[in-house]
Design a protein around this motif. Structure first.
Motif, mmCIF file in Angstrom:
data_model
loop_
_atom_site.group_PDB
_atom_site.id
_atom_site.type_symbol
_atom_site.label_atom_id
_atom_site.label_comp_id
_atom_site.label_asym_id
_atom_site.label_seq_id
_atom_site.Cartn_x
_atom_site.Cartn_y
_atom_site.Cartn_z
ATOM 1 N N ASN A 32 -14.389 3.407 -6.907
ATOM 2 C CA ASN A 32 -13.505 3.175 -7.686
ATOM 3 C C ASN A 32 -12.110 3.483 -7.262
ATOM 4 O OD1 ASN A 32 -12.689 2.708 -10.410
ATOM 5 N ND2 ASN A 32 -12.191 4.607 -10.955
ATOM 6 N N ILE A 33 -11.681 2.427 -6.138
ATOM 7 C CA ILE A 33 -10.431 2.424 -5.393
ATOM 8 C C ILE A 33 -9.914 0.843 -5.719
ATOM 9 C CG2 ILE A 33 -9.037 2.507 -3.357
ATOM 10 C CD1 ILE A 33 -10.851 4.947 -3.882
ATOM 11 N N GLY A 34 -9.095 0.908 -6.538
ATOM 12 C CA GLY A 34 -8.207 -0.168 -7.201
ATOM 13 C C GLY A 34 -7.897 -1.374 -6.316
ATOM 14 N N ASN A 35 -8.008 -2.333 -6.337
ATOM 15 C CA ASN A 35 -7.573 -3.372 -5.105
ATOM 16 C C ASN A 35 -5.960 -3.167 -5.020
ATOM 17 O OD1 ASN A 35 -10.191 -4.394 -4.690
ATOM 18 N ND2 ASN A 35 -10.017 -6.389 -5.535
ATOM 19 N N THR A 36 -5.345 -2.770 -6.063
ATOM 20 C CA THR A 36 -3.743 -2.907 -5.822
ATOM 21 C C THR A 36 -3.339 -1.725 -4.801
ATOM 22 O OG1 THR A 36 -3.876 -1.249 -7.775
ATOM 23 C CG2 THR A 36 -3.442 -3.619 -8.320
ATOM 24 N N ILE A 37 -4.477 -1.039 -4.487
ATOM 25 C CA ILE A 37 -3.919 0.088 -3.453
ATOM 26 C C ILE A 37 -4.928 0.224 -2.420
ATOM 27 C CG2 ILE A 37 -2.764 1.544 -5.160
ATOM 28 C CD1 ILE A 37 -5.179 3.459 -5.216
ATOM 29 N N LEU A 49 -6.117 -15.726 -1.135
ATOM 30 C CA LEU A 49 -5.868 -14.679 -1.924
ATOM 31 C C LEU A 49 -5.914 -13.420 -1.173
ATOM 32 C CD1 LEU A 49 -7.737 -15.925 -5.095
ATOM 33 C CD2 LEU A 49 -5.519 -16.210 -4.381
ATOM 34 N N SER A 50 -6.759 -13.329 -0.195
ATOM 35 C CA SER A 50 -6.870 -12.258 0.658
ATOM 36 C C SER A 50 -5.511 -11.880 1.271
ATOM 37 C CB SER A 50 -8.131 -12.462 1.782
ATOM 38 O OG SER A 50 -8.077 -11.304 2.728
ATOM 39 N N PRO A 51 -5.252 -10.580 1.246
ATOM 40 C CA PRO A 51 -4.075 -10.057 1.865
ATOM 41 C C PRO A 51 -3.958 -9.795 3.316
ATOM 42 C CG PRO A 51 -4.989 -8.391 0.815
ATOM 43 C CD PRO A 51 -5.824 -9.495 0.411
ATOM 44 N N LEU A 52 -5.357 -9.978 4.001
ATOM 45 C CA LEU A 52 -5.262 -9.690 5.492
ATOM 46 C C LEU A 52 -4.863 -11.017 6.160
ATOM 47 C CD1 LEU A 52 -8.609 -7.845 5.797
ATOM 48 C CD2 LEU A 52 -6.613 -6.949 5.399
ATOM 49 N N THR A 61 -9.872 -15.625 -14.293
ATOM 50 C CA THR A 61 -8.454 -15.501 -14.351
ATOM 51 C C THR A 61 -7.734 -14.171 -14.254
ATOM 52 O OG1 THR A 61 -8.675 -15.259 -16.867
ATOM 53 C CG2 THR A 61 -8.328 -17.406 -16.307
ATOM 54 N N GLY A 62 -8.822 -13.119 -14.220
ATOM 55 C CA GLY A 62 -8.264 -11.635 -14.001
ATOM 56 C C GLY A 62 -7.957 -11.469 -12.778
ATOM 57 N N ILE A 63 -7.721 -12.276 -11.905
ATOM 58 C CA ILE A 63 -7.364 -12.083 -10.701
ATOM 59 C C ILE A 63 -5.625 -12.120 -10.769
ATOM 60 C CG2 ILE A 63 -8.913 -13.232 -9.451
ATOM 61 C CD1 ILE A 63 -7.267 -15.470 -9.056
ATOM 62 N N HIS A 64 -5.202 -12.521 -11.859
ATOM 63 C CA HIS A 64 -3.767 -12.509 -12.313
ATOM 64 C C HIS A 64 -3.427 -11.103 -13.034
ATOM 65 C CE1 HIS A 64 0.316 -13.486 -13.697
ATOM 66 N NE2 HIS A 64 -0.111 -13.209 -14.866
ATOM 67 N N PRO A 65 -2.314 -10.568 -12.764
ATOM 68 C CA PRO A 65 -1.220 -10.754 -11.730
ATOM 69 C C PRO A 65 -1.448 -10.262 -10.306
ATOM 70 C CG PRO A 65 -0.601 -8.806 -12.841
ATOM 71 C CD PRO A 65 -1.996 -9.201 -13.420
ATOM 72 N N ASP A 91 -16.271 -6.047 -7.313
ATOM 73 C CA ASP A 91 -15.770 -6.778 -8.445
ATOM 74 C C ASP A 91 -14.434 -6.535 -9.115
ATOM 75 O OD1 ASP A 91 -18.142 -8.356 -7.853
ATOM 76 O OD2 ASP A 91 -19.300 -7.087 -9.469
ATOM 77 N N ALA A 92 -13.714 -5.516 -8.379
ATOM 78 C CA ALA A 92 -12.518 -5.061 -8.861
ATOM 79 C C ALA A 92 -11.248 -6.274 -8.984
ATOM 80 C CB ALA A 92 -11.862 -4.158 -7.913
ATOM 81 N N HIS A 93 -11.679 -7.345 -8.472
ATOM 82 C CA HIS A 93 -10.680 -8.433 -8.434
ATOM 83 C C HIS A 93 -10.461 -8.997 -9.894
ATOM 84 C CE1 HIS A 93 -11.145 -8.650 -4.209
ATOM 85 N NE2 HIS A 93 -12.315 -8.717 -4.382
ATOM 86 N N TYR A 94 -11.469 -9.009 -10.586
ATOM 87 C CA TYR A 94 -11.860 -9.721 -11.702
ATOM 88 C C TYR A 94 -11.776 -9.125 -13.214
ATOM 89 C CZ TYR A 94 -13.418 -12.446 -8.098
ATOM 90 O OH TYR A 94 -13.484 -13.221 -6.837
ATOM 91 N N SER A 95 -11.822 -9.633 -14.400
ATOM 92 C CA SER A 95 -12.076 -8.772 -15.447
ATOM 93 C C SER A 95 -13.259 -8.256 -15.641
ATOM 94 C CB SER A 95 -11.663 -10.075 -16.770
ATOM 95 O OG SER A 95 -12.564 -11.101 -16.587
#
Length: 581
Positions: free
Chosen positions: A311-316, A429-432, A120-124, A483-487
């Motif tokens: 340590n590059i967050g998936n959000t960026i 879920l992949s943005p590509l 559930t850590g993929i949210h938001p 594993d940055a997608h998840y909790s």
């Protein structure tokens, strides 16, 4: 022994229905003369009609939750040795296959639902343009799907176990043997598919290294078999104790002019508990013997490897700022490790979010040409109009020595299972925008230092994937993950998976992750170094290439086949003995 027996009885917590059943029988027969066959039926009948609906599902659910507490974040791994007992006992008391299967399904929901809650850590996913509510719905759907998929295994096992329990002439030990074989067989089937993570064996990793060494013999099935067998013996002791108490109470009320209870099992509860304790001790002694074997590490087999955790967050990560940070951090990390004298540098899955052709125009590639040190680079590979999630070996002269494409893609994340049915319910879920394709399941990963065992992220859960490469001559493990997608619980569980793979194959493992936990693991499963979570780090460590072959590497999962063979022979013998009587 009496105290032990009483201890079991106190765990039952539901003896009221036993007393109610006895009172009902007494009132019905009113001390009438009853044939022994009728008494045997009364003692062995399933009293589930006395159960309330709540208690019928609450006990299995509690057992599943206990098992769900064994992996990270709680890591209460000793609970695994008793968490199956409630469902085993409850299935034995079920009145139908449906009841047994539903109890197993509820247990599975408790276990898999809790152990896999990190999904559930993929949210938001608002950073991907997914509305907040839609993101929540996707996360809940994914969690529900994988939970029910795992619970289905337990439901099938429980239904089969119920059928076994109907064979009254099958002894407790044979039931345990058959139940263990069935669980191992079902795990083997599930792990051969595309959706797999929560083998019972991983409940012991990374803490109980002694028992994990049984994996050298026949892979994760060895540890799973140990857990199921011990639980089964304890549960059979509970069942035997319950029947013994029922019979004693009937005799005490002089229902029949006999003083000995009906024997549903030839073994007394204390004996079964003794066997369970003995088996637990023997299995740990075997594991201790395997763990105590010294590692032979000749200097000529040494390989100094560096790890960069960007340590590059998936959000960026896939946007301009993320790409800039990735190039800066991985280039600086590479140069720092080269100055420490490493032979090669490993980067995480998708560390540099470029196609290889584009990467050759970046500063990181220029640094490799300047320093001349090998780099294993996580990037995207091209295959026609599609792309692959790949790990490249780039030589000091800039040539691409080898390429490994991720073979096990993440269901619901990197591809949609049953896409014709589910494609309209959940988006990728992949943005590509391009289509991600899997690599060949038989590919091998050559390096200038010898053949390596490659695993990208999710592949760590598939023991056979690593065993096959080790059998083909893989000398060390390279695990590249993101594993940055998840909790935060997921990276700890992922590390636990790689610890098991290192032990099973008797290989050193190098783990490079985007945000943690990166690590160095030796062939005994000992974590020599582990990074922090959500930190930028580099680390250099000397590992050793190995060409040993464990029984598991050589023969695969032979134990499950042996268990089924023994179970078949034992079951056939029991039926033959029944006909003779």
């Amino acid at each position: 022994m009496r105290a032990v027996s009483q201890g079991i009885h106190s765990l039952v917590g539901c003896c009221d229905w036993c007393k109610m059943s006895v009172k009902t029988i007494l009132l019905t027969f009113n001390r009438a003369t009853v044939p022994p066959s009728t008494l045997e039926f009364a003692l062995t009948m399933k009293p589930s009609k006395q159960f309330s609906s709540a208690s019928r599902f609450l006990v299995p659910l509690v057992g599943g939750i206990l098992m769900g507490l064994t992996p990270a974040p709680v890591e209460a791994w000793p609970l695994a040795w008793v968490a199956l007992v409630p469902i085993w006992f409850w299935v034995a008391k079920a009145q139908s296959v449906r009841q047994g299967a539903l109890s197993g399904l509820v247990w599975g929901i408790g276990y898999h639902g809790l152990a896999l809650f990190w999904i559930t850590g993929i949210h938001p996913m608002t950073w991907m343009g997914v509305p907040w509510l839609a993101s929540l719905a996707i996360a809940i759907f994914c969690w529900t799907f994988i939970t029910l998929w795992g619970a289905a295994l337990v439901g099938i096992w429980a239904a089969l176990l119920f059928w076994i329990h109907q064979k009254s002439r099958i002894s407790a030990l044979v039931r345990v043997l058959i139940g263990t074989a069935l669980w191992c067989g079902l795990e083997s089937i599930w792990s051969a598919g595309s959706l797999w993570w929560t083998s019972l064996s991983y409940t012991q990793s990374p803490h109980n290294l002694v028992i994990l060494h049984l994996g050298k013999l026949s892979g994760p099935a060895t540890v799973t078999a140990a857990i199921v067998a011990v639980n089964g013996l304890v549960a059979e002791a509970w069942i035997s104790d319950q029947h013994r108490r029922d019979a004693q109470e009937l005799n005490a009320r002089r229902l029949l002019a006999v003083t000995s209870p009906v024997k549903r099992s030839h073994l007394q509860p204390a004996t079964l508990l003794g066997i369970a304790a003995g088996l637990l001790v023997v299995l740990h002694l075997i594991g201790f013997g395997l763990e105590s074997r010294p590692l032979i590490q000749p200097q000529e087999a040494a390989l100094k490897v560096g790890i960069v955790q960007g340590n590059i967050g998936n959000t960026i990560k896939l946007f301009t700022e993320g790409k800039r940070r990735a190039l800066e951090r991985y280039t600086n990390g590479y140069l720092k490790l080269v100055n420490q004298g490493v032979d090669a540098v490993l980067t995480p899955e998708g560390a540099l979010p470029f196609f290889l052709s584009d990467l050759k125009r970046q500063d990181f590639y220029s640094a490799i040409l300047e320093q001349g040190v090998v780099a294993w680079v996580g990037a995207f590979g091209e295959r026609g109009r599609s792309y692959t999630n790949s790990l490249f070996t780039i030589m000091g002269n800039g040539e691409t020595f080898s390429r490994y494409d991720k073979a096990k893609l993440v269901p619901l994340g990197e591809y949609i299972p049953f896409e014709s049915v589910l494609g309209g319910l959940i988006d990728r879920l992949s943005p590509l925008e391009a289509h991600l394709v899997a690599g060949s399941p038989t590919q091998l990963f050559e390096t200038p230092f010898g053949r390596a065992i490659a695993g990208i992220c999710y592949e760590s859960a598939f023991a056979e994937h690593f065993r096959r490469q080790a059998a083909a001559g893989g000398q060390f493990i390279l695990s590249s993950s993101n594993d940055a997608h998840y909790s935060s619980e997921m990276p700890a569980q992922h590390h636990a998976q790689d610890v098991m793979r290192a032990i099973e194959t008797d290989r050193w493992a190098v783990r490079a992750t985007n945000t943690g936990y990166s690590a160095i693991v030796d062939p005994h499963g000992r974590t020599l170094w582990m990074s922090g979570i959500n930190t930028y780090e580099t680390h250099a460590e000397t590992i050793y290439r190995r060409q040993t072959e464990t029984p598991y590497v050589r023969w695969g999962d032979w134990l499950t086949k042996v268990l089924f063979g023994l179970a078949g022979v034992a079951g056939l013998f029991s039926q033959t003995f029944k006909r003779q009587e």
